[in-house]
Structure formats: structure tokens, C-alpha cells
Design a protein around this motif. Structure first.
Motif, PDB file in Angstrom:
ATOM      1  N   ARG A 198      -7.727  -3.579  -0.427  1.00  0.00           N
ATOM      2  CA  ARG A 198      -8.309  -4.134   0.803  1.00  0.00           C
ATOM      3  C   ARG A 198      -8.121  -5.649   0.851  1.00  0.00           C
ATOM      4  NH1 ARG A 198     -11.586  -1.625   4.193  1.00  0.00           N
ATOM      5  NH2 ARG A 198     -12.224   0.001   2.713  1.00  0.00           N
ATOM      6  N   LEU A 236      -3.527   0.889   1.282  1.00  0.00           N
ATOM      7  CA  LEU A 236      -4.971   0.987   1.470  1.00  0.00           C
ATOM      8  C   LEU A 236      -5.320   2.311   2.150  1.00  0.00           C
ATOM      9  CD1 LEU A 236      -7.868  -0.078   1.492  1.00  0.00           C
ATOM     10  CD2 LEU A 236      -7.315  -1.331   3.592  1.00  0.00           C
ATOM     11  N   HIS A 288      -4.518  -6.411   1.711  1.00  0.00           N
ATOM     12  CA  HIS A 288      -4.306  -6.155   3.140  1.00  0.00           C
ATOM     13  C   HIS A 288      -4.874  -7.295   3.983  1.00  0.00           C
ATOM     14  CE1 HIS A 288      -3.995  -4.328   7.010  1.00  0.00           C
ATOM     15  NE2 HIS A 288      -5.273  -3.969   7.085  1.00  0.00           N
ATOM     16  N   GLU A 289      -6.050  -7.786   3.613  1.00  0.00           N
ATOM     17  CA  GLU A 289      -6.644  -8.907   4.350  1.00  0.00           C
ATOM     18  C   GLU A 289      -5.817 -10.173   4.166  1.00  0.00           C
ATOM     19  OE1 GLU A 289     -10.698  -9.338   3.164  1.00  0.00           O
ATOM     20  OE2 GLU A 289     -11.242  -7.289   3.719  1.00  0.00           O
TER      21      GLU A 289
END
Length: 401
Positions: free
Chosen positions: A212, A228, A215-216
Motif C-alpha cells: 500500500r 496491492l 502504491h501511494e
């Protein structure tokens, strides 16, 4: 990790990687960080059964490890800046009360472990040892080498990081894109180690959390998003994978009402935004077909088979070929699956693989030969990698018999 006491084991799985990562950031010394974290765990094993488990176990471990590091560095006459920064490392606040930055110490550590100056195997081994606290002996078994050999490899990797002055940070620009495939591959292995029947669920939780964060960090990149989504889809079934007695349940026997619908919805929404289908996206789309179907029979097996066809074309791999055989067996009949399985096993890459034998057993049973299928399930059980798998396979054999 030395964690004889159950409370120590639970705290260690959550706190150990954060302690090691924080101490490496401040001191730059991997060995010191790991030694101090281990010393803290040893102290907890000794004191918690007598004094009781502290209210914030992770904070207790961090404080103990930090104090140990301060003592060592004071004796070594190091610069005062490190001692000041160590003194500022405070107890861990329980995770629910913390809003972490996108880039935290553990993510920095993953990117450092995955520097291209290190060989791919060294990247994986160093991450497993440092981020997960996997004992060196277990890492050695994973790579099929002796513990002494793996110890030397880990030492060389740490020395290379120090000598090459590899920065302890998440890179930017082209360097970030260059490092990304290695990071994603390591997170995939971390999740697998936690999701396997005999694995530790905390590793899967950590892989989801780190995926996560990546991905952010890179929201426009499709593969971190796909990874994710893949993790969320598999992890959504964790509560339904075992029955009340702890026995492993195959997909067709799980109570789908116990699957995490919120995680599935989040993953599907992520996949809807992805336009390019790389290897992780294809795997996630396969998982989504399973997660959104009402039953095994209503699953879109033709689409799953097509995804495995694409995976096999882009990245030939025995495991992909094995799963491809299963998908074709459900989509186009057991004979089609057995034909693909025979081709996948032709080069000997799947010799002795319990999943290959279990796949043949399942396809044989569905093809109408229960006696042979039962014998194959018993053969697969003899090769199983964990006790839950062995028992599940023997149960299938008993049902057919």
C-alpha cells in the motif's frame, strides 16, 4: 528470533522489523541493529514471564534495543550525533493510534535491500532476514544452501551496502523505476511466506501494508497497484481458509460469506483503473474472478485460462504452467487439463512437486477415476510441505476411497 514466550513472539513479529529499520537509519550499522533487536527479544523472554507483559510491548522492545545500541556506541567512541538521534527514538505508539508517513523506515529498508548493486538472491535473502526477522537457517533452507553459506552471503551483502555507501532512502526519478521490480518481487515473496498454509500471517499483513505504501508512493504505476490488489484479494479469504478444527479448506469448500467483502471491493476498484496488464495485473484478475464468483462452478474459468495463457507466454514458469492446467481443466474439461499438465511435467521441472501430483489427482477424479485419484492424493500428501496440506490431501483421498 528467539521468542519462546508467546507474548514475545507476537510483539516481535510486529515490532522487530521496525526496531531494526529505525536503528539502521540512525546508526548505519546493520549488524548492530540486528544484534540489539535480538538482545531486546532475549530480555523480554527472560523478564516478561516474571514481570508481566508491558502495556506497549513494541515500545518496551524499542526502548530496550535503543538503550543497548547507546551502550555499544558509547563504548565505541562514535560521533555524538548518532547518540543524540538514538536518544530521540521513543517508544512505539500502538499502530492504531499512528498515522504513518508514506515513506517509513521499513520501506526505506526494503528499497535499500533491493539496490541493483546487490544480486537478486542477495536482495531477497537480506529482506527476509532483516525485514521479516526470518532466521538465517530458514533463509538458507529456502535457497537450498548451508546456514554457514547463507551467513557469508548476508555478511557480504551488508558489507557491500556499507562500502558502496548505498543511501538508506527511497530513491527518486529513474532510480526509483529501476529499483521497483526488485522491491515488488521481494514483497511478493514476503506475502507468499505469510499466506502459505504453514506460514506466519503477520508476514502477509506486513506485505499488504508495504504494498500500500509503494502504491501511494507511485500511484500512476500499474504494477504496484496490481500487486496491492492481488494481495488484498488473496488476503480477503484468510478467515475462511480453515475449518473450526484448524484444517485447511480448498477454495470450493470455503464459506464465501466469511470472505472480506471490503477488501475485495477495494481490489476490484483498483483493477478497474489499470489499463496495462503486466504479470501482477494478470494474477490479480485471476484472483478477482475467484473472489467475485458465487461458487467454483460459476467462476469464469475461460477468462482465468486466458489470463494464464498470457502469463505463460510472457513469463514461462513451471508453477504458471501448473495453474494453467488447472484452469483449462475447469474451462474445457479434465482431459484438456491433464494434457497441459503432462506437457508441463515433461522437462522434469515439477518432479516431486506435491501441487503437481495433487493437480493430477483432482483432474483424474473429475475425469471419473476415483481409485487412481485417491492414490495420487495419498502420493501428494507424502510430498506435502506442511502438516495442514498433508492432512487436507489425505482427507481428499479418504473421501474418494
Amino acid at each position: 528470533m528467539t521468542t519462546a514466550h508467546p507474548a514475545v513472539a507476537e510483539a516481535a513479529l510486529d515490532a522487530y522489523p521496525r526496531i531494526v529499520a529505525a536503528l539502521i537509519r540512525v546508526t548505519g550499522d546493520w549488524t548492530l541493529a540486528e544484534d540489539c533487536a535480538q538482545d531486546a527479544l532475549a530480555a523480554a523472554v527472560e523478564r516478561w514471564p516474571v514481570d508481566g507483559v508491558p502495556g506497549n510491548p513494541g515500545g518496551w522492545l524499542m526502548t530496550t534495543a535503543r538503550n543497548r545500541a547507546v551502550d555499544v556506541l558509547r563504548r565505541a567512541t562514535v560521533e555524538q550525533r548518532k547518540l543524540r538521534e538514538l536518544a530521540m527514538l521513543t517508544d512505539f505508539t500502538p499502530p492504531a493510534a499512528v498515522q504513518e508517513d508514506v515513506v517509513d523506515d521499513r520501506l526505506r529498508l526494503v528499497f535499500t535491500c533491493c539496490h541493483p548493486a546487490l544480486a537478486p538472491e542477495a536482495q531477497v535473502a537480506l529482506t527476509l532476514r532483516t525485514i521479516c526477522g526470518v532466521p538465517t537457517a530458514d533463509v538458507a533452507r529456502l535457497f537450498r544452501v548451508s546456514e554457514a553459506t547463507m551467513t557469508r552471503r548476508l555478511t557480504r551483502a551488508k558489507t557491500k551496502i556499507a562500502q558502496a555507501r548505498i543511501p538508506y532512502r527511497v530513491p527518486r526519478g529513474a532510480a526509483l523505476a529501476e529499483r521497483l521490480p526488485g522491491v515488488l518481487a521481494v514483497l511478493y515473496l514476503l506475502f507468499t511466506r505469510g499466506y502459505d498454509p504453514g506460514g506466519e500471517p503477520a508476514f502477509a499483513d506486513e506485505a499488504v501494508r508495504l504494498a500500500r505504501l509503494v502504491h501511494e508512493l507511485m500511484p500512476a504505476e500499474p504494477e504496484p497497484a496490481a500487486l496491492l490488489a492481488l494481495f488484498l484479494l488473496h488476503h480477503s479469504r484468510r478467515a475462511a481458509r480453515r475449518d473450526a478444527d484448524g484444517r485447511l479448506l480448498s477454495l470450493d469448500r470455503q464459506d464465501r460469506g466469511r470472505w472480506d467483502s471490503a477488501a475485495i471491493a477495494e481490489a476490484v476498484a483498483i483493477l478497474d483503473r489499470i489499463r496495462a496488464d503486466g504479470p501482477y495485473a494478470l494474477q490479480a484478475r485471476i484472483a478477482a474472478c475467484h473472489a467475485t464468483a458465487a461458487s467454483v462452478e460459476s467462476t469464469d474459468w475461460a477468462r482465468i485460462a486466458a489470463c494464464y495463457d498470457a502469463l505463460a507466454q510472457d513469463e514461462p514458469d513451471p508453477v504458471i504452467e501448473l495453474n494453467r492446467a488447472v484452469a483449462h481443466g475447469y474451462a474445457y474439461g479434465p482431459a484438456a487439463g491433464l494434457d497441459l499438465l503432462a506437457r508441463a511435467r515433461a522437462d522434469g521441472a515439477l518432479d516431486g512437486d506435491p501441487y503437481a501430483v495433487a493437480t493430477e489427482a483432482d483432474l483424474t477424479a473429475r475425469g471419473g477415476d476415483p481409485a487412481r485419484a485417491a492414490a495420487l492424493f495419498r502420493a501428494a500428501a507424502a510430498l506435502a510441505n506442511s502438516e495442514p496440506e498433508r492432512l487436507a490431501l489425505l482427507e481428499r483421498a479418504a473421501e474418494l476411497s
